[in-house]
Write a protein that holds these residues in place. Structure first.
Motif, PDB file in Angstrom:
ATOM      1  N   PRO A   1       0.895  -1.191  -0.223  1.00  0.00           N
ATOM      2  CA  PRO A   1      -0.031   0.061  -0.024  1.00  0.00           C
ATOM      3  C   PRO A   1       0.949   1.220   0.098  1.00  0.00           C
ATOM      4  N   SER A   2       0.481   2.287  -0.621  1.00  0.00           N
ATOM      5  CA  SER A   2       1.031   3.657  -0.610  1.00  0.00           C
ATOM      6  C   SER A   2       1.601   4.276   0.508  1.00  0.00           C
ATOM      7  N   SER A   3       0.622   3.824   1.626  1.00  0.00           N
ATOM      8  CA  SER A   3       0.622   4.342   3.014  1.00  0.00           C
ATOM      9  C   SER A   3       2.017   3.753   3.609  1.00  0.00           C
ATOM     10  N   GLU A   4       2.622   2.818   3.048  1.00  0.00           N
ATOM     11  CA  GLU A   4       3.821   2.395   3.686  1.00  0.00           C
ATOM     12  C   GLU A   4       5.063   2.892   3.021  1.00  0.00           C
ATOM     13  N   ALA A   5       4.782   3.873   2.080  1.00  0.00           N
ATOM     14  CA  ALA A   5       5.962   4.615   1.426  1.00  0.00           C
ATOM     15  C   ALA A   5       6.832   5.254   2.536  1.00  0.00           C
ATOM     16  N   ASP A   6       6.127   5.891   3.570  1.00  0.00           N
ATOM     17  CA  ASP A   6       6.931   6.253   4.556  1.00  0.00           C
ATOM     18  C   ASP A   6       7.307   5.619   5.831  1.00  0.00           C
ATOM     19  N   ASP A   7       7.250   4.423   5.572  1.00  0.00           N
ATOM     20  CA  ASP A   7       7.489   3.470   6.632  1.00  0.00           C
ATOM     21  C   ASP A   7       8.825   3.919   7.310  1.00  0.00           C
ATOM     22  N   PRO A   8       8.620   3.936   8.893  1.00  0.00           N
ATOM     23  CA  PRO A   8       9.882   4.340   9.714  1.00  0.00           C
ATOM     24  C   PRO A   8      11.169   3.562   9.395  1.00  0.00           C
ATOM     25  N   TYR A   9      10.825   2.487   8.797  1.00  0.00           N
ATOM     26  CA  TYR A   9      12.292   1.535   8.529  1.00  0.00           C
ATOM     27  C   TYR A   9      12.911   1.937   7.372  1.00  0.00           C
ATOM     28  N   LEU A  10      12.091   2.627   6.520  1.00  0.00           N
ATOM     29  CA  LEU A  10      12.748   3.114   5.322  1.00  0.00           C
ATOM     30  C   LEU A  10      13.275   4.524   5.587  1.00  0.00           C
ATOM     31  N   THR A  11      12.432   5.426   6.414  1.00  0.00           N
ATOM     32  CA  THR A  11      12.835   6.774   6.432  1.00  0.00           C
ATOM     33  C   THR A  11      13.275   7.241   7.556  1.00  0.00           C
ATOM     34  N   GLY A  12      13.435   6.276   8.515  1.00  0.00           N
ATOM     35  CA  GLY A  12      14.128   6.795   9.951  1.00  0.00           C
ATOM     36  C   GLY A  12      13.054   7.782  10.562  1.00  0.00           C
ATOM     37  N   ARG A  13      12.152   7.979  10.464  1.00  0.00           N
ATOM     38  CA  ARG A  13      11.071   8.965  10.917  1.00  0.00           C
ATOM     39  C   ARG A  13       9.756   8.133  11.378  1.00  0.00           C
ATOM     40  N   PRO A  14       9.182   8.555  12.476  1.00  0.00           N
ATOM     41  CA  PRO A  14       8.081   8.186  13.118  1.00  0.00           C
ATOM     42  C   PRO A  14       6.953   8.094  11.755  1.00  0.00           C
ATOM     43  N   TYR A  15       5.887   7.264  12.117  1.00  0.00           N
ATOM     44  CA  TYR A  15       4.568   7.107  11.147  1.00  0.00           C
ATOM     45  C   TYR A  15       4.249   8.750  10.878  1.00  0.00           C
ATOM     46  N   SER A  16       4.143   9.097   9.772  1.00  0.00           N
ATOM     47  CA  SER A  16       3.512  10.405   9.520  1.00  0.00           C
ATOM     48  C   SER A  16       2.231  10.856  10.203  1.00  0.00           C
ATOM     49  N   TYR A  17       1.563   9.725  10.627  1.00  0.00           N
ATOM     50  CA  TYR A  17       0.232  10.046  11.026  1.00  0.00           C
ATOM     51  C   TYR A  17       0.236  10.102  12.796  1.00  0.00           C
ATOM     52  N   TRP A  18       1.604   9.653  13.188  1.00  0.00           N
ATOM     53  CA  TRP A  18       1.769   9.427  14.754  1.00  0.00           C
ATOM     54  C   TRP A  18       1.893  10.924  15.461  1.00  0.00           C
ATOM     55  N   VAL A  19       1.077  10.832  16.541  1.00  0.00           N
ATOM     56  CA  VAL A  19       1.030  12.190  17.281  1.00  0.00           C
ATOM     57  C   VAL A  19       1.837  11.861  18.472  1.00  0.00           C
TER      58      VAL A  19
END
Length: 329
Positions: free
Chosen positions: A281-299
């Protein structure tokens, strides 16, 4: 450089999982049926095999039989029969999985969701592997679940009780020396942000001490099956990768082994997420294991307010951004 946390939260590249009561109710029914059938099967097996309990080697065999039933039945009902959860298993490397013969292996798996035990158990069961799980000690008090864990010989980790923790680790050594596997979530608790948290050292020290194999495994997508934010469940496409065994170079090389396992887990996660042929799914394009950042929707919690990106990442890696971040393992 250090990932920009504010930018990660503001990009909106992925949406939170769409968890619903309908899916939750359906999965709950599957789990209940699986639990009941599994408990009946375990009791019948216990009656037929109880003479094994009269010798030490027989006890290990007794718990092995119980563990196979516990994992196979419950993971079959919760994952294989579940139309809302799609599961794939990737075997990566020359000889992935626990080596046969000799001492048992410690299988290290990342931890993002309450659904992790089911998906990991199904992945192991499909490939004919069994392992005793290290689990939160308070769960053994639950009816059915706790009874089945005890019959399977699983290893309870009692938070805050060092005496019981030491006894559990000694029990794990005995299991490994007897040739049976142990399954560990080395982060010690689920990661709310998706960032891989620092590993607890105990089982890496045991691997180095005993010379037993450390088998890296990684899962992506379980955070969408059962989001950490509540009890509701959602549709998910989960991939599990299991790699080659890694051995410590010396009895005192636990830290080196931990780093090797973590690096291999992240490498396998990259391989899962980048070799999807459009299935991810496109939602996993910014998975933290790829980006080194938290989920973009994480508060993030209020405790992280005012910290710069480097300090936020350090806190997330340490597991200190949520209540159960501290763990004796």
């Amino acid at each position: 450089g250090v990932p920009d946390m504010a930018d990660a939260r503001g990009r909106g590249e992925s949406r939170p999982p769409r968890a619903t009561y309908c899916i939750t109710a359906f999965v709950a029914v599957l789990l209940l049926v699986g639990f009941l059938l599994c408990f009946v099967a375990q009791v019948v097996a216990a009656v037929l095999t109880f003479p094994l309990l009269f010798c030490k080697s027989g006890r290990y065999r007794f718990h092995y039989i119980q563990s196979v039933i516990w994992r196979a039945v419950n993971s079959f009902f919760s994952v294989a029969l579940n139309p809302f959860w799609c599961s794939e298993v990737w075997l990566l490397g020359d000889m992935p999985g626990p080596p046969s013969g000799g001492k048992g292996s410690v299988i290290f798996i990342n931890h993002r969701s309450n659904a992790d035990p089911w998906f990991s158990a199904w992945a192991l069961t499909r490939n004919g592997w069994e392992g005793k799980y290290v689990y939160k000690g308070s769960l053994k008090k639950l009816p059915l679940f706790g009874w089945m864990c005890r019959l399977a010989g699983d290893l309870p980790a009692e938070r805050g009780d060092k005496t019981k923790i030491v006894a559990m680790l000694d029990q794990a050594r005995d299991v490994l020396n007897a040739g049976y596997n142990v399954v560990v979530f080395p982060e010690g608790t689920r990661s709310p942000s998706g960032i891989m948290q620092e590993f607890k050292p105990s089982f890496f020290s045991i691997c180095a001490e005993l010379g037993c194999p450390a088998v890296p495994a990684v899962m992506v997508g379980t955070e969408r099956a059962w989001p950490l934010s509540g009890m509701k469940m959602a549709c998910a496409h989960v991939r599990v990768a299991i790699g080659d065994a890694i051995y410590a170079s010396a009895p005192d090389a636990a830290a080196e082994l931990s780093k090797q396992v973590e690096e291999r887990m992240l490498d396998m996660a990259h391989e899962l997420l980048e070799a999807s042929d459009g299935a991810v799914p496109s939602s996993e394009a910014d998975d933290p294991y790829l980006t080194g950042r938290p989920y973009s929707y994480w508060v993030p919690p209020a405790s992280l307010n005012g910290l710069d990106d480097a300090e936020q990442l350090r806190v997330l890696r340490s597991g200190g951004a949520h209540q159960r971040g501290a763990n004796l393992l």
